[in-house]
Scaffold this motif. Structure first.
Motif, PDB file in Angstrom:
ATOM      1  N   UNK A   8      10.683  11.399  61.430  1.00 42.07           N
ATOM      2  CA  UNK A   8      11.495  11.143  62.614  1.00 42.07           C
ATOM      3  C   UNK A   8      12.734  10.344  62.195  1.00 42.07           C
ATOM      4  N   UNK A   9      13.855  10.632  62.797  1.00 38.35           N
ATOM      5  CA  UNK A   9      15.042   9.875  62.382  1.00 38.35           C
ATOM      6  C   UNK A   9      16.065   9.752  63.494  1.00 38.35           C
ATOM      7  N   UNK A  10      16.765   8.653  63.434  1.00 43.37           N
ATOM      8  CA  UNK A  10      17.844   8.406  64.374  1.00 43.37           C
ATOM      9  C   UNK A  10      19.001   7.789  63.588  1.00 43.37           C
ATOM     10  N   UNK A  11      20.088   8.498  63.527  1.00 44.05           N
ATOM     11  CA  UNK A  11      21.287   8.017  62.820  1.00 44.05           C
ATOM     12  C   UNK A  11      20.998   7.516  61.411  1.00 44.05           C
ATOM     13  N   UNK A  12      20.550   8.397  60.566  1.00 44.29           N
ATOM     14  CA  UNK A  12      20.249   8.015  59.182  1.00 44.29           C
ATOM     15  C   UNK A  12      21.040   8.887  58.203  1.00 44.29           C
ATOM     16  N   UNK A  13      22.286   9.199  58.542  1.00 45.40           N
ATOM     17  CA  UNK A  13      23.052  10.142  57.707  1.00 45.40           C
ATOM     18  C   UNK A  13      23.151   9.704  56.244  1.00 45.40           C
ATOM     19  N   UNK A  14      23.262   8.419  56.007  1.00 43.14           N
ATOM     20  CA  UNK A  14      23.459   7.969  54.622  1.00 43.14           C
ATOM     21  C   UNK A  14      22.201   8.121  53.785  1.00 43.14           C
ATOM     22  N   UNK A  15      21.052   7.944  54.419  1.00 42.24           N
ATOM     23  CA  UNK A  15      19.808   7.969  53.642  1.00 42.24           C
ATOM     24  C   UNK A  15      19.315   9.381  53.369  1.00 42.24           C
ATOM     25  N   UNK A  16      19.641  10.315  54.276  1.00 46.66           N
ATOM     26  CA  UNK A  16      18.994  11.633  54.232  1.00 46.66           C
ATOM     27  C   UNK A  16      19.095  12.389  52.898  1.00 46.66           C
ATOM     28  N   UNK A  17      20.297  12.529  52.312  1.00 44.46           N
ATOM     29  CA  UNK A  17      20.361  13.315  51.066  1.00 44.46           C
ATOM     30  C   UNK A  17      19.481  12.695  49.975  1.00 44.46           C
ATOM     31  N   UNK A  18      19.544  11.385  49.832  1.00 45.59           N
ATOM     32  CA  UNK A  18      18.754  10.711  48.806  1.00 45.59           C
ATOM     33  C   UNK A  18      17.253  10.899  49.069  1.00 45.59           C
ATOM     34  N   UNK A  19      16.881  10.740  50.337  1.00 49.67           N
ATOM     35  CA  UNK A  19      15.472  10.882  50.700  1.00 49.67           C
ATOM     36  C   UNK A  19      14.980  12.291  50.377  1.00 49.67           C
ATOM     37  N   UNK A  20      15.786  13.271  50.757  1.00 53.09           N
ATOM     38  CA  UNK A  20      15.418  14.669  50.519  1.00 53.09           C
ATOM     39  C   UNK A  20      15.208  14.929  49.023  1.00 53.09           C
ATOM     40  N   UNK A  33       2.566  23.127  47.766  1.00 58.51           N
ATOM     41  CA  UNK A  33       3.201  23.983  48.762  1.00 58.51           C
ATOM     42  C   UNK A  33       3.424  23.079  49.973  1.00 58.51           C
ATOM     43  N   UNK A  34       4.623  23.069  50.502  1.00 61.46           N
ATOM     44  CA  UNK A  34       4.975  22.030  51.484  1.00 61.46           C
ATOM     45  C   UNK A  34       5.971  22.527  52.515  1.00 61.46           C
ATOM     46  N   UNK A  35       6.111  21.713  53.551  1.00 60.14           N
ATOM     47  CA  UNK A  35       7.232  21.860  54.484  1.00 60.14           C
ATOM     48  C   UNK A  35       7.719  20.449  54.806  1.00 60.14           C
ATOM     49  N   UNK A  36       8.999  20.308  55.004  1.00 53.02           N
ATOM     50  CA  UNK A  36       9.533  19.010  55.430  1.00 53.02           C
ATOM     51  C   UNK A  36      10.074  19.212  56.835  1.00 53.02           C
ATOM     52  N   UNK A  37       9.534  18.464  57.791  1.00 61.25           N
ATOM     53  CA  UNK A  37       9.982  18.619  59.174  1.00 61.25           C
ATOM     54  C   UNK A  37      10.791  17.390  59.580  1.00 61.25           C
ATOM     55  N   UNK A  38      12.075  17.569  59.763  1.00 59.63           N
ATOM     56  CA  UNK A  38      12.919  16.482  60.245  1.00 59.63           C
ATOM     57  C   UNK A  38      12.991  16.564  61.763  1.00 59.63           C
ATOM     58  N   UNK A  39      12.792  15.439  62.420  1.00 60.05           N
ATOM     59  CA  UNK A  39      12.989  15.427  63.866  1.00 60.05           C
ATOM     60  C   UNK A  39      14.130  14.477  64.163  1.00 60.05           C
ATOM     61  N   UNK A  40      15.255  15.067  64.505  1.00 59.96           N
ATOM     62  CA  UNK A  40      16.432  14.258  64.807  1.00 59.96           C
ATOM     63  C   UNK A  40      16.319  13.808  66.261  1.00 59.96           C
ATOM     64  N   UNK A  41      16.082  12.516  66.413  1.00 60.56           N
ATOM     65  CA  UNK A  41      15.800  11.960  67.731  1.00 60.56           C
ATOM     66  C   UNK A  41      17.108  11.624  68.465  1.00 60.56           C
ATOM     67  N   UNK A  42      17.982  12.619  68.562  1.00 60.70           N
ATOM     68  CA  UNK A  42      19.241  12.429  69.285  1.00 60.70           C
ATOM     69  C   UNK A  42      20.272  11.602  68.534  1.00 60.70           C
ATOM     70  N   UNK A  43      20.441  11.855  67.244  1.00 58.74           N
ATOM     71  CA  UNK A  43      21.433  11.097  66.461  1.00 58.74           C
ATOM     72  C   UNK A  43      22.844  11.380  66.947  1.00 58.74           C
ATOM     73  N   UNK A  44      23.711  10.372  66.827  1.00 57.28           N
ATOM     74  CA  UNK A  44      25.111  10.594  67.189  1.00 57.28           C
ATOM     75  C   UNK A  44      25.993  10.594  65.943  1.00 57.28           C
ATOM     76  N   UNK A  45      25.402  10.465  64.775  1.00 57.14           N
ATOM     77  CA  UNK A  45      26.191  10.544  63.541  1.00 57.14           C
ATOM     78  C   UNK A  45      26.063  11.950  62.931  1.00 57.14           C
ATOM     79  N   UNK A  68      18.693  14.096  73.375  1.00 58.23           N
ATOM     80  CA  UNK A  68      19.064  12.681  73.439  1.00 58.23           C
ATOM     81  C   UNK A  68      17.969  11.871  72.756  1.00 58.23           C
ATOM     82  N   UNK A  69      18.156  10.581  72.692  1.00 62.06           N
ATOM     83  CA  UNK A  69      17.191   9.731  72.020  1.00 62.06           C
ATOM     84  C   UNK A  69      15.961   9.478  72.901  1.00 62.06           C
ATOM     85  N   UNK A  70      14.814  10.036  72.473  1.00 61.97           N
ATOM     86  CA  UNK A  70      13.587   9.876  73.257  1.00 61.97           C
ATOM     87  C   UNK A  70      12.636   8.850  72.664  1.00 61.97           C
ATOM     88  N   UNK A  71      12.868   8.441  71.440  1.00 62.57           N
ATOM     89  CA  UNK A  71      11.987   7.454  70.808  1.00 62.57           C
ATOM     90  C   UNK A  71      11.117   8.054  69.720  1.00 62.57           C
TER      91      UNK A  71
END
Ligand code: UDP
Ligand code: MG
Length: 318
Positions: A8-20, A33-45, A68-71
């Protein structure tokens, strides 16, 4: 598929590439064998733009975008609905959780058959006054209420078996109590594992100090729901009858004493001058109200029965 990583993430543009990149390194090194599921919780960046680019280069990257941001709880809920891996790992997007913990967590679920393994940031790199100390208190309360011997209920890094995430319903701000939700759903093989924690590298925390007040109120709710959620009358009805009974005894005492005075022609104070009169009155009214509250709660439960009374985990020959 072996692994679902739910983030889950909210406005984490700087961290995402490194994390990935870090996660991919771990996935490849272990041949998962995997999947990565990002849930963008209404980011504005630009978080969503970055996720979109990642998904174009790697089809194992899946994503949900909230309008929008739901938490965080809602984000986790959406991710859990989507996750298909045998083992599901949740982690924060801010690089505070270390992807190198994934193989150990995976093995605990897969090989040692734990239902849920919660991370424990034993050495924490957050502000001592605003986070670490209140968090200790909060975890102490959660331990007492839940009976689960965990040190760090709210750690973002957790591993679950597929069955657990399909059975629990993370709503409101209940992400803080997922181990307790799992326990209430009948999963008892719950453990914790010490995990490495980093200071937040980019961006800032999304939760202020009101989190602890909300957290403690939610703890009361969850305790109440797990204890009386299915039979509210046991609490309200019991208390109501008890209070009514106390009031009734007080009223009886007033009545008998009045009759006694009348019979023996002893002068007596007015009933309304007797303090017991007010005690009897209040307590009987409160008792009746409590009883009614229990009754209404039962009616509400009845009306919900069609939707969800129990959850089946397995069936045979069907
Ligand atoms: N987060 C979210 N929705 C929110 C608030 C936070 O998805 O409304 C995400 C956030 O981007 C991060 C994780 O939840 O990936 C944990 O948040 P944060 O790092 O701010 O919490 P802390 O580490 O300070 O407890
Ligand atoms: Mg964080």
């Amino acid at each position: 598929m072996q692994l679902s990583i739910v983030i889950p993430l909210l406005n984490e543009e700087k961290s995402l590439p490194e994390l990935y990149n870090w996660i991919i390194e771990v996935m490849q090194a272990n041949n998962y064998s995997y999947e990565i599921i990002f849930i963008d919780d209404g980011s504005s960046d630009h978080s969503w733009k970055i996720i979109k680019q990642l998904s174009e280069t790697n089809t194992s990257v899946k994503a949900i975008h909230f309008q929008k941001n739901y938490g965080k709880s809602q984000a986790l809920h959406a991710g859990f609905l989507m996750a298909q891996g045998e083992v599901v790992i949740t982690m924060d997007a801010d690089l505070q959780d270390n992807p190198e913990e994934i193989p150990d967590l995976f093995n605990l679920i897969k090989k040692e058959n734990y239902d849920l393994v919660s991370g424990w940031k034993r050495k924490r790199y957050d502000n001592v006054i605003t986070k670490n100390l209140p968090s200790k208190l909060f975890n102490l309360a959660a331990r007492k209420v839940s009976g689960l011997p965990l040190h760090d209920f709210n750690c973002g890094l957790k591993a679950y078996s597929q069955e657990v995430i399909k059975q629990i319903d993370v709503y409101g701000e209940m992400h803080r109590y997922i181990p307790l939700l799992a326990k209430n759903a009948g999963f008892h093989h719950i453990a914790e594992k010490e995990v490495k924690h980093q200071a937040r590298k980019y961006g800032e925390t999304k939760f202020g100090s009101e989190r602890f007040l909300h957290g403690l109120l939610d703890l009361i709710t969850i305790w109440f729901i797990s204890r009386f959620g299915k039979n509210p009358m046991h609490l309200f009805g019991g208390l109501g009858i008890l209070m009514f009974f106390v009031g009734f005894i007080a009223a009886l005492y007033i009545g008998v004493s009045k009759l006694y005075h009348l019979y023996h022609h002893i002068p007596d104070i007015l009933v309304t001058q007797n303090p017991w009169f007010y005690i009897a009155l209040t307590v009987m009214v409160m008792g009746t109200l409590l009883f009614l509250a229990g009754f209404i709660a039962e009616l509400i439960l009845r009306s919900q029965h069609k939707t969800e009374r129990y959850k089946v985990s397995k069936t045979l020959n069907q």
